[in-house]
Every structure is written in structure tokens, then in C-alpha cells.
Write a protein that holds these residues in place. Structure first.
Motif, short mmCIF file in Angstrom:
data_model
loop_
_atom_site.label_atom_id
_atom_site.label_comp_id
_atom_site.label_asym_id
_atom_site.label_seq_id
_atom_site.Cartn_x
_atom_site.Cartn_y
_atom_site.Cartn_z
N UNK A 1 2.77 -4.53 -13.56
CA UNK A 1 3.81 -3.63 -14.05
C UNK A 1 4.31 -2.72 -12.93
N UNK A 2 3.40 -2.22 -12.12
CA UNK A 2 3.80 -1.35 -11.00
C UNK A 2 4.61 -2.13 -9.98
N UNK A 3 4.21 -3.36 -9.72
CA UNK A 3 4.94 -4.20 -8.78
C UNK A 3 6.35 -4.47 -9.31
N UNK B 1 0.82 -1.21 0.00
CA UNK B 1 0.00 0.00 0.00
C UNK B 1 0.86 1.26 0.00
N UNK B 2 1.97 1.22 0.74
CA UNK B 2 2.88 2.37 0.75
C UNK B 2 3.47 2.62 -0.64
N UNK B 3 3.57 1.57 -1.45
CA UNK B 3 4.07 1.69 -2.81
C UNK B 3 2.93 1.93 -3.80
N UNK B 4 1.71 2.07 -3.28
CA UNK B 4 0.56 2.32 -4.14
C UNK B 4 0.04 1.09 -4.86
#
Length: 68
Positions: free
Chosen positions: A61-63, A25-28
């Protein structure tokens, strides 16, 4: 003794899932299916596995970007 060890393993796994969810969550990033695998908990002496679950291509992709 074995049931105490099993209970500790499950508690540790639950705490790990909470920590992972918080870090993501901190990484969105949200993994909607993140949790403990119910099949791994159904054994007489549970050995929990963390189920990361499915996510969208955008989330994957975000991960990947965060892990780079």
C-alpha cells in the motif's frame, strides 16, 4: 567479449538494485527480498533480472501511494 558484456550487465544490475533500495528507503519502504534473481545469473551468459520479492500488504500500500 561476451563474458565482458555479461560482467557489465551483472555490475549494472547490482548498481540498479542499490539505487532502487536507496530510493525506496528514502520513501520509508523496505523490500526485504530485493536483489538479483539467482536463476537469471546461472546462465552461461547472465542476463540479470531484479527480484522484488514479497512484502506485506502495508508495504504494498505504501509503495502504491508513493507511485501515485
Amino acid at each position: 567479449m561476451e563474458s565482458r558484456h555479461s560482467a557489465h550487465c551483472v555490475e549494472e544490475a547490482e548498481e540498479t538494485v542499490k539505487e532502487l533500495r536507496s530510493a525506496l528507503l528514502m520513501a520509508g519502504i523496505t523490500l526485504p527480498s530485493l536483489g538479483l534473481d539467482p536463476v537469471s545469473l546461472a546462465r552461461e551468459a547472465p542476463c540479470p533480472l531484479v527480484e522484488l520479492g514479497r512484502c506485506s500488504v502495508e508495504t504494498a500500500q505504501r509503495l502504491a501511494a508513493v507511485l501515485r
